[in-house]
Design an enzyme around this catalytic site. Structure first.
Site, PDB file in Angstrom:
ATOM      1  N   ASN A  58      -3.923  -1.667   0.816  1.00 22.48           N
ATOM      2  CA  ASN A  58      -2.957  -1.305   1.859  1.00 22.48           C
ATOM      3  C   ASN A  58      -3.140   0.144   2.294  1.00 22.48           C
ATOM      4  O   ASN A  58      -2.979   0.481   3.470  1.00 22.48           O
ATOM      5  CB  ASN A  58      -1.531  -1.543   1.362  1.00 22.48           C
ATOM      6  CG  ASN A  58      -1.161  -3.014   1.363  1.00 22.48           C
ATOM      7  OD1 ASN A  58      -1.626  -3.781   2.216  1.00 22.48           O
ATOM      8  ND2 ASN A  58      -0.333  -3.425   0.421  1.00 22.48           N
ATOM      9  N   GLU A  59      -3.474   0.975   1.327  1.00 22.81           N
ATOM     10  CA  GLU A  59      -3.755   2.379   1.645  1.00 22.81           C
ATOM     11  C   GLU A  59      -4.959   2.476   2.581  1.00 22.81           C
ATOM     12  O   GLU A  59      -4.964   3.268   3.533  1.00 22.81           O
ATOM     13  CB  GLU A  59      -4.033   3.136   0.343  1.00 22.81           C
ATOM     14  CG  GLU A  59      -4.320   4.603   0.517  1.00 22.81           C
ATOM     15  CD  GLU A  59      -4.637   5.261  -0.811  1.00 22.81           C
ATOM     16  OE1 GLU A  59      -5.106   6.403  -0.791  1.00 22.81           O
ATOM     17  OE2 GLU A  59      -4.432   4.630  -1.865  1.00 22.81           O
TER      18      GLU A  59
END
Length: 349
Positions: A58-59
């Site tokens: 997600n980062e």
């Protein structure tokens, strides 16, 4: 691991490090998004277990979104014990992680696959292909590469550098030759731009040395009480990466500085020297320095070091056209006179 987490203290990079401990903090998501937004570059370290972390994936989406919305933002992937093709095509441990995600019906799988494919094609570094796999050398290579990407400078230089580029060129060539003489003297009359030229050369080359220091206004400092000792303390701190070793007198300082400079390739600028004793009192004899170190001395006294082996860079005065351009930058904030001021500007020049 997500954002860059290699050792950057010695390089003076201001970094945000994302590690497992910080991920436990509930408020990390807003902080992470802020860090990505405010950073100039994200260094992503891909290891064998990277894909097993939804957090990291997600980062990665956040990082690539920033890249799409800001042309100046850079993403620099590091492939640690994995190949870019394994990351992009989700092979090996990446395949295992994604098989598990799909088995459990995890959302965003397609987004993560596209993101990994995109980042695997970016220019970065692969551990196995660099430095014979030696991690310490690999890290130094990364730090240097990031510095180049950021075009980092450490000394402020006037925005009006008319005629300086051509004068810096020879100094830059000398600094890049480790086998040439170790002392270079930038000489010329006062106010001609010696310090600015030294700053530009320093900014262009300091990253190629293991340590660096710029000691300004030596003539002025030498006239003050304990002025040279203060400069010795600054020099020792600079080449020791901020480690404190207090110096109380010149002779003690020379010994400590020579010991430190015998262990590293150092770029040192001694600015505005007017007596050879100032050089001797600051650093002692040149013989103790590690081969490849370079010392730049700026002085208005051309014959200051005539008895020593050195490289002399005599600074030329600006010609009439260059002088006019420089004057106009200061007077009119442009490279030519405002309408009606050409005659007056030429009289000033």
């Amino acid at each position: 691991m997500g954002l860059g987490s290699f050792e950057t203290c010695d390089a003076n990079f201001h970094t945000f490090r994302d590690d497992e401990e910080i991920q436990k903090v509930q408020q990390i998501q807003p902080e992470l998004e802020r860090a990505i937004k405010e950073s100039s570059i994200s260094v992503i370290v891909f290891s064998k277990h990277y894909a097993s972390s939804k957090w990291c994936l997600n980062e990665l989406l956040n990082i690539l979104h920033r890249r799409k919305t800001d042309d100046r933002y850079r993403v620099f992937p590091i492939f640690y014990d994995v190949q870019p093709s394994d990351v992009g095509n989700q092979r090996g441990s990446f395949k295992q992680a994604f098989d598990e995600f799909e088995k459990n019906g995890v959302e965003k799988v397609d987004q993560w696959r596209k993101a990994l494919k995109e980042v695997s094609k970016l220019t970065g570094k692969v551990l196995q292909d660099e430095s014979n796999g030696h991690e310490a050398v690999f890290i130094q290579t990364i730090v240097k590469e990031v510095g180049i990407i950021l075009k980092r400078t450490v000394l402020a230089v006037t925005p009006y550098t008319v005629g300086i580029e051509s004068q810096v060129e020879n100094i830059d060539f000398w600094l890049k030759d480790p086998d040439d003489v170790s002392i270079g003297v930038i000489s010329g009359m006062r106010g001609i731009g010696k310090t600015t030229i030294a700053k530009v050369a320093y900014n262009l080359n300091f990253q190629d040395f293991e340590a660096s220091s710029f000691l300004a206004n030596i003539q002025e400092a030498s006239e003050q009480q304990n002025g040279l000792v203060r400069l010795q303390n600054q020099l020792l701190s600079d080449i020791s990466n901020g480690k404190t070793q207090k110096i109380y007198n010149i002779d003690e300082g020379i010994v400590k500085i020579q010991d430190a400079m015998s262990q590293k390739r150092v770029l040192l600028v001694l600015d505005d020297v007017d007596r050879i004793e100032q050089v001797d009192d600051l650093i002692g004899a040149e013989d103790s320095f590690l081969k490849g170190s370079k010392i730049i001395i700026t002085t208005s006294r051309e014959r200051l070091l005539s008895h020593q082996k050195q490289k002399v860079f005599k600074i030329k005065q600006l010609d009439d056209d260059e002088s006019l351009r420089l004057f106009c930058y200061h007077a009119f904030s442009q490279d030519r006179p405002m309408e009606g001021y050409l005659k007056h500007s030429r009289r000033v020049i």
